[in-house]
Enzyme design. Structure first.
Site, PDB file in Angstrom:
ATOM      1  N   GLY A 123       0.835  -1.216   0.000  1.00 32.12           N
ATOM      2  CA  GLY A 123       0.000   0.000   0.000  1.00 32.12           C
ATOM      3  C   GLY A 123       0.855   1.244   0.000  1.00 32.12           C
ATOM      4  CB  SER A 125       0.967   4.008  -5.719  1.00 35.22           C
ATOM      5  OG  SER A 125       2.204   3.445  -6.049  1.00 35.22           O
ATOM      6  CD  GLU A 241      10.564  -6.247  -6.430  1.00 34.47           C
ATOM      7  OE1 GLU A 241      10.394  -5.064  -6.111  1.00 34.47           O
ATOM      8  OE2 GLU A 241       9.742  -6.901  -7.073  1.00 34.47           O
ATOM      9  CD  GLU A 352      10.093   8.439 -17.765  1.00 30.15           C
ATOM     10  OE1 GLU A 352       9.688   7.694 -16.837  1.00 30.15           O
ATOM     11  OE2 GLU A 352       9.853   8.201 -18.964  1.00 30.15           O
TER      12      GLU A 352
HETATM   13  C1  LIG Z   1       2.664  -3.559 -12.852  1.00 32.17           C
HETATM   14  C2  LIG Z   1       2.610  -2.538 -11.736  1.00 32.17           C
HETATM   15  C3  LIG Z   1       2.389  -2.963 -10.440  1.00 32.17           C
HETATM   16  C4  LIG Z   1       2.316  -2.036  -9.408  1.00 32.17           C
HETATM   17  N1  LIG Z   1       2.053  -2.480  -8.141  1.00 32.17           N
HETATM   18  C5  LIG Z   1       1.954  -1.589  -7.124  1.00 32.17           C
HETATM   19  C6  LIG Z   1       1.635  -2.040  -5.810  1.00 32.17           C
HETATM   20  O1  LIG Z   1       1.443  -3.238  -5.564  1.00 32.17           O
HETATM   21  N2  LIG Z   1       1.531  -1.126  -4.817  1.00 32.17           N
HETATM   22  C7  LIG Z   1       1.748   0.211  -5.045  1.00 32.17           C
HETATM   23  O2  LIG Z   1       1.691   0.977  -4.090  1.00 32.17           O
HETATM   24  N3  LIG Z   1       2.030   0.682  -6.304  1.00 32.17           N
HETATM   25  C8  LIG Z   1       2.127  -0.191  -7.337  1.00 32.17           C
HETATM   26  N4  LIG Z   1       2.384   0.264  -8.617  1.00 32.17           N
HETATM   27  C9  LIG Z   1       2.430   1.699  -8.850  1.00 32.17           C
HETATM   28  C10 LIG Z   1       3.812   2.236  -9.148  1.00 32.17           C
HETATM   29  O3  LIG Z   1       4.620   2.229  -7.997  1.00 32.17           O
HETATM   30  C11 LIG Z   1       3.594   3.653  -9.715  1.00 32.17           C
HETATM   31  O4  LIG Z   1       2.917   3.512 -10.946  1.00 32.17           O
HETATM   32  C12 LIG Z   1       4.912   4.362  -9.945  1.00 32.17           C
HETATM   33  O5  LIG Z   1       5.528   4.679  -8.720  1.00 32.17           O
HETATM   34  C13 LIG Z   1       4.695   5.660 -10.756  1.00 32.17           C
HETATM   35  O6  LIG Z   1       3.733   6.451 -10.143  1.00 32.17           O
HETATM   36  P1  LIG Z   1       2.465   7.020 -10.965  1.00 32.17           P
HETATM   37  O7  LIG Z   1       1.839   5.903 -11.711  1.00 32.17           O
HETATM   38  O8  LIG Z   1       1.635   7.801 -10.006  1.00 32.17           O
HETATM   39  O9  LIG Z   1       3.077   7.999 -12.054  1.00 32.17           O
HETATM   40  P2  LIG Z   1       3.612   9.482 -11.807  1.00 32.17           P
HETATM   41  O10 LIG Z   1       4.536   9.500 -10.641  1.00 32.17           O
HETATM   42  O11 LIG Z   1       2.453  10.417 -11.803  1.00 32.17           O
HETATM   43  O12 LIG Z   1       4.471   9.699 -13.115  1.00 32.17           O
HETATM   44  C14 LIG Z   1       3.877   9.998 -14.381  1.00 32.17           C
HETATM   45  C15 LIG Z   1       5.012  10.210 -15.387  1.00 32.17           C
HETATM   46  O13 LIG Z   1       5.818  11.334 -14.969  1.00 32.17           O
HETATM   47  C16 LIG Z   1       7.170  10.944 -14.838  1.00 32.17           C
HETATM   48  N5  LIG Z   1       7.787  11.637 -13.704  1.00 32.17           N
HETATM   49  C17 LIG Z   1       7.273  11.706 -12.439  1.00 32.17           C
HETATM   50  N6  LIG Z   1       8.117  12.393 -11.634  1.00 32.17           N
HETATM   51  C18 LIG Z   1       9.173  12.756 -12.408  1.00 32.17           C
HETATM   52  C19 LIG Z   1      10.369  13.483 -12.174  1.00 32.17           C
HETATM   53  N7  LIG Z   1      10.659  13.958 -10.954  1.00 32.17           N
HETATM   54  N8  LIG Z   1      11.240  13.655 -13.202  1.00 32.17           N
HETATM   55  C20 LIG Z   1      10.965  13.148 -14.435  1.00 32.17           C
HETATM   56  N9  LIG Z   1       9.845  12.463 -14.736  1.00 32.17           N
HETATM   57  C21 LIG Z   1       8.950  12.267 -13.729  1.00 32.17           C
HETATM   58  C22 LIG Z   1       7.129   9.446 -14.600  1.00 32.17           C
HETATM   59  O14 LIG Z   1       8.336   8.829 -14.987  1.00 32.17           O
HETATM   60  C23 LIG Z   1       5.965   9.012 -15.472  1.00 32.17           C
HETATM   61  O15 LIG Z   1       6.371   8.862 -16.811  1.00 32.17           O
HETATM   62  C24 LIG Z   1       2.475  -0.641  -9.674  1.00 32.17           C
HETATM   63  C25 LIG Z   1       2.702  -0.220 -10.993  1.00 32.17           C
HETATM   64  C26 LIG Z   1       2.767  -1.152 -12.025  1.00 32.17           C
HETATM   65  C27 LIG Z   1       2.998  -0.664 -13.430  1.00 32.17           C
END
Ligand SMILES: Cc1cc2nc3c(=O)[nH]c(=O)nc-3n(C[C@H](O)[C@H](O)[C@H](O)COP(=O)(O)OP(=O)(O)OC[C@H]3O[C@@H](n4cnc5c(N)ncnc54)[C@H](O)[C@@H]3O)c2cc1C
Length: 368
Positions: A123, A125, A241, A352
């Site tokens: 838990g 994101s 991991e 990124e």
């Molecule tokens: C298959 C899968 C399983 C997952 N499982 C879990 C889970 O079990 N539990 C959990 O908590 N989360 C989980 N996640 C979520 C994952 O941790 C988030 O998707 C990830 O941390 C990115 O956050 P976001 O999706 O909010 O994207 P954002 O952080 O909103 O990013 C959007 C875009 O902006 C870019 N970006 C953001 N900040 C910056 C920066 N400072 N500089 C440059 N570029 C930037 C990112 O690279 C991305 O391209 C999972 C994701 C996937 C794909």
């Protein structure tokens, strides 16, 4: 890799042969989705001491050194051993519980997790806090001998099938962002929790969920690690991991490259050469990281390997699609590989963000 298999790898290999159904490789396309088989594999690996090879026997291991443990993971990946059905449990949560758990938490939670009897979700994101995990808004207020939790998590893989969740919540709203977060062990059967699976466009048995928390009561003894020390629990759990994830990526990259058939296209050959070089760079960096670990030095390679492994894997399956041409769009197995590789560049830190970390922390470049 090593020229000769060690005695442990031989023993693991023989055990795996004995465990797998006789037609496993012929029917691998079906078996890779076979949850009962994958559950059986986890339980049997726990009992035989192959689940966490470097851990003691009571926790599914054989107290092997890091190098031996790595060779066993490599053998498992090369032989396409069944994937653990709830990978976050053994690979992310278990190391955190072992390191930060109280004796009571370890006693109650670790073995059912390792045997696969109780699944776990992560838990972390939230809708407004993904890459910027430290900005999370879910609140846990101390109320007598419990925490009262309110908030909303997203992308919580397998939450709907899990019993427990490591829930990261803000316990000190006045502290600097990353110093006010705690990790709570949340019983997902508690009242006030609503779990909603998210419909997915991709083929996967690892369903994403949203988790809504409305005045959920968590006993104070379910705090994992120090109060307001959740940031370190998260970093340490994810580090474990990353130490091993390159092995899976490397094996998958090799598998993908081997599947690319002859072509006359020069651009495809050029990309193939570049990918072969990157695969070797990944392997060499993995071994360098292992040497650092064995020598007790910090291992800055983890971020590089996460980035290089996931990006290279993604390029491999895109190249395979390009080499096959338009007909590749109708191949469901290839579609799955492409989607799976796409996800690997997002979870556990997007590419990124990994580039930012490498630039700022490893190369010492100024912030942009
Ligand atoms: C298959 C899968 C399983 C997952 N499982 C879990 C889970 O079990 N539990 C959990 O908590 N989360 C989980 N996640 C979520 C994952 O941790 C988030 O998707 C990830 O941390 C990115 O956050 P976001 O999706 O909010 O994207 P954002 O952080 O909103 O990013 C959007 C875009 O902006 C870019 N970006 C953001 N900040 C910056 C920066 N400072 N500089 C440059 N570029 C930037 C990112 O690279 C991305 O391209 C999972 C994701 C996937 C794909």
């Amino acid at each position: 890799m090593t020229a000769h298999k060690t005695a442990q790898v031989e023993e693991y290999g023989a055990w795996l042969t004995e465990f797998l159904p006789i037609d496993y490789y012929e029917r691998y396309r079906q078996y890779r989705w076979d949850i009962p088989l994958r559950r059986d594999y986890q339980r049997a690996a726990f009992e035989a001491g192959w689940l966490q090879p470097s851990w003691p026997r009571e926790y599914g291991g054989r107290s092997l050194g890091l190098r031996d443990a790595m060779e066993i993971r490599l053998e498992a990946a090369m032989r396409s051993a069944p994937k653990l059905p709830n990978i976050a449990g053994p690979n992310v949560v278990a190391p955190g519980i072992r390191r930060f758990g109280t004796p009571e938490q370890i006693d109650r939670l670790l073995v059912p997790l390792l045997r696969g009897d109780e699944w776990w979700a992560l838990g972390m994101s939230e809708p407004e806090a993904g890459s910027d995990f430290a900005s999370l808004r879910t609140r846990a207020e101390i109320d007598g001998d419990l925490f009262r939790v309110n908030g909303h998590k997203i992308w919580t893989t397998q939450a709907h099938e899990s019993r427990w969740c490591t829930l990261y919540a803000r316990t000190d709203p006045d502290a600097p962002k990353h110093r006010g977060i705690s990790c709570l062990i949340l019983d997902l059967h508690s009242s006030g929790i609503r779990i909603e699976p998210i419909r997915m466009a991709s083929v996967s048995d690892e369903t994403f969920c949203e988790v809504f928390l409305d005045d959920v009561e968590v006993p104070a003894e379910n705090l994992l690690g120090p109060l307001n020390g959740g940031w370190n629990v998260a970093l340490s759990s994810l580090h474990h991991e990353r130490q091993m994830i390159w092995i899976m990526n490397w094996v998958e990259i090799k598998r993908g490259l081997d599947s690319i058939r002859g072509t006359q296209d020069e651009d495809i050959y050029t990309e193939l050469g570049s990918l072969l070089a990157d695969a070797e760079a990944l392997r060499a960096t993995g071994y360098r990281a292992l040497d650092n670990e064995l020598a007790g030095r910090s291992s800055p390679e983890a971020d590089i390997m996460k980035l290089l492994g996931s990006v290279t894997l993604q390029r491999v399956w895109e190249l395979r699609a390009a080499s096959e041409g338009p007909s590749s769009a109708g191949d469901p197995d290839l579609l799955f590989e492409r989607q799976d590789a796409l996800a690997a560049t997002i979870y556990g830190g997007t590419s990124e963000v990994q580039r930012n970390i490498i630039a700022e922390r490893l190369l010492g470049l100024p912030k942009g």
